[in-house]
Write a protein that holds these residues in place. Structure first.
Motif, mmCIF file in Angstrom:
data_model
loop_
_atom_site.group_PDB
_atom_site.id
_atom_site.type_symbol
_atom_site.label_atom_id
_atom_site.label_comp_id
_atom_site.label_asym_id
_atom_site.label_seq_id
_atom_site.Cartn_x
_atom_site.Cartn_y
_atom_site.Cartn_z
ATOM 1 N N LEU A 1 61.090 36.410 12.117
ATOM 2 C CA LEU A 1 59.960 36.154 11.216
ATOM 3 C C LEU A 1 59.921 34.696 10.784
ATOM 4 O O LEU A 1 59.291 34.347 9.789
ATOM 5 N N SER A 2 60.580 33.858 11.544
ATOM 6 C CA SER A 2 60.627 32.421 11.278
ATOM 7 C C SER A 2 60.735 31.696 12.614
ATOM 8 O O SER A 2 61.433 32.163 13.522
ATOM 9 N N LEU B 1 59.392 37.230 17.928
ATOM 10 C CA LEU B 1 59.468 38.283 16.912
ATOM 11 C C LEU B 1 60.646 39.216 17.174
ATOM 12 O O LEU B 1 61.329 39.126 18.189
ATOM 13 N N THR C 1 48.301 43.061 3.359
ATOM 14 C CA THR C 1 48.426 41.624 3.635
ATOM 15 C C THR C 1 47.356 40.786 2.956
ATOM 16 O O THR C 1 47.538 39.580 2.776
ATOM 17 N N SER D 1 55.585 45.024 10.392
ATOM 18 C CA SER D 1 55.561 43.615 9.992
ATOM 19 C C SER D 1 55.238 42.713 11.182
ATOM 20 O O SER D 1 54.573 41.684 11.027
ATOM 21 N N ASP D 2 55.707 43.091 12.366
ATOM 22 C CA ASP D 2 55.398 42.315 13.567
ATOM 23 C C ASP D 2 53.903 42.408 13.891
ATOM 24 O O ASP D 2 53.272 41.408 14.264
ATOM 25 N N ALA E 1 49.574 36.184 9.948
ATOM 26 C CA ALA E 1 50.768 35.392 9.619
ATOM 27 C C ALA E 1 50.510 34.412 8.486
ATOM 28 O O ALA E 1 51.331 34.270 7.572
ATOM 29 N N HIS F 1 63.112 42.117 14.582
ATOM 30 C CA HIS F 1 64.222 42.093 13.623
ATOM 31 C C HIS F 1 64.957 43.430 13.511
ATOM 32 O O HIS F 1 65.933 43.524 12.778
ATOM 33 N N TYR G 1 58.325 31.251 6.374
ATOM 34 C CA TYR G 1 57.773 32.375 7.129
ATOM 35 C C TYR G 1 56.880 31.841 8.245
ATOM 36 O O TYR G 1 56.231 30.799 8.096
ATOM 37 N N ALA H 1 52.134 40.270 11.457
ATOM 38 C CA ALA H 1 52.373 38.846 11.694
ATOM 39 C C ALA H 1 51.493 38.310 12.812
ATOM 40 O O ALA H 1 51.078 37.144 12.790
#
Length: 394
Positions: free
Chosen positions: A113-114, A70, A306, A38-39, A46, A72, A61, A42
């Protein structure tokens, strides 16, 4: 504190103020943070992801023009508490992992992610105490760091409702697919077929327990999935089976539908099917599965595509395929994953192939662009070097 900031696709080592936890939150010193697919998405996509999540009712997001830290997949030690700390159950120094969400009032943000929830590519991170668990049994920090991604796989296997006698097909042996294989084997699933173009990743799949490992450039995972398992692979086979059944039951002294209804009630007429885990997430992958999977297959989509994709619904309709999409996990699944790792019930040997300091995160992203080079890389803020400490998969 030192942190890695992402802005318009560029990763840079920066100095930021150490964050302060609010009530119900903790300040955690990061010991490891996994680099997630996901990173990687992004960094380049993104805005596409943010547009999709807007439609899901989550407008926060990260976007390409924002400065975002980044990360998580976090493990660390408690440093401090927010106000009303006397209520805290986690003392400073406690090793912890966390579900990566923080809440202010009723507003929830995904950590890492925010723009409003800086993540674990940093020396310190703020987490939600209610979603934070102590690491049990002296679990090594590199293994504890896998709790979050393994929980994703744990949830995917739960959604697949896989039984021990099922055949599971895992397409893609990146970190997500490898995690799914590990969870399937921890559940004693008898036949797990893994498919990947990378020889290194196929070797990791075998080390995690995959029973059959396939290079799709050479052989079809669908041939392996169908061989000897009684799956229906064409519509005429399905029709002939129905006609054969009616002709056979017609010879009994009761109407054929009476017997068929009784067999339905026992599950005897339930079609055999594999459970397929799509762990790649690139355009065309899903339609390929619809085209080649046996009739009645249950397809669990774990990989995140994506962009816009195209499928032919008629394939799924005529094959009566069961299509399920998954994301994340529940707090209980996260907890159960952590304890399965700590108890040794969930094997992850070889999944971590390297560690990198904050200064080397950009180089790690470059390395991970080659799917055959590494499986899971962990960010270790205590490392000062730019290079990756570890062994590549190939």
């Amino acid at each position: 504190m030192k942190a890695v900031s992402l802005t318009r696709g560029r990763l840079a080592l920066v100095d930021l103020p150490t964050p302060r936890p609010a009530a119900g939150q903790l300040l955690v010193a990061v010991e490891r943070c996994g680099i997630c697919g996901s990173d990687l998405h992004a960094r380049r996509h993104a805005d596409e992801l943010a547009d999709a999540l807007d439609l899901c009712g989550y407008p926060r997001y990260l976007r390409s023009g924002q400065d975002v830290v980044l990360g998580h997949e976090i493990v660390g030690r408690v440093v401090d508490h927010g106000p009303r700390r006397e209520r805290s159950r986690l003392r400073p120094g406690t090793p912890v992992v966390t579900v990566p969400l923080v809440r202010r009032g009723r507003q929830v943000d995904g950590i890492g992610l925010s723009a409003d929830a800086p993540g674990g590519y940093a020396e310190y991170v703020v987490v939600q105490e209610a979603l934070t668990l102590p690491v049990p049994n002296g679990l090594p920090v590199d293994v504890a760091a896998l709790t979050e991604p393994m929980a994703v796989a744990w949830h995917a296997v739960n959604r697949g409702e896989v039984r021990r006698k099922d055949v599971a097909v895992v397409l893609g042996c990146g970190p997500v697919g490898l995690a799914v294989i590990a969870v399937l084997k921890s559940r004693k699933v008898g036949t797990v077929i893994a498919s990947d173009y990378s020889a290194g990743r196929r070797a990791l799949a075998r080390s995690l327990g995959a029973d059959i490992v396939v290079d799709p450039a050479v052989e079809s995972p669908w041939q392996e999935a169908s061989a000897g398992h009684g799956f229906v692979t064409s519509m005429p086979d399905e029709y002939n089976a129905g006609i054969d059944a009616v002709e056979s039951l017609a010879g009994l002294p009761v109407p054929w539908w009476t017997t068929w209804r009784a067999l339905d009630a026992t599950g005897a007429t339930r079609p055999r099917r594999p459970v397929v885990f799509e762990c790649v997430g690139v355009p065309g992958m899903l339609d390929g599965i619809l085209a080649h999977a046996p009739l009645h297959s249950r397809v669990v989509v774990v990989g995140v595509c994506t962009g816009t994709d195209t499928i032919r619904p008629a394939l799924a309709v005529n094959k009566e395929l069961d299509l399920r999409f998954v994301v994340g996990y529940t707090p209980l699944e996260f907890r159960d994953t952590l304890h399965a790792l700590a108890d040794g019930a969930l094997g992850v040997s070889g999944l971590v192939t390297g560690r990198v300091g904050l200064a080397g995160v950009a180089d790690a992203f470059t390395a991970l662009a080659d799917p055959g080079t590494h499986a899971k890389l962990l960010v270790d803020p205590s490392l000062a070097s730019h290079g990756i400490a570890g062994t590549a998969v190939r």
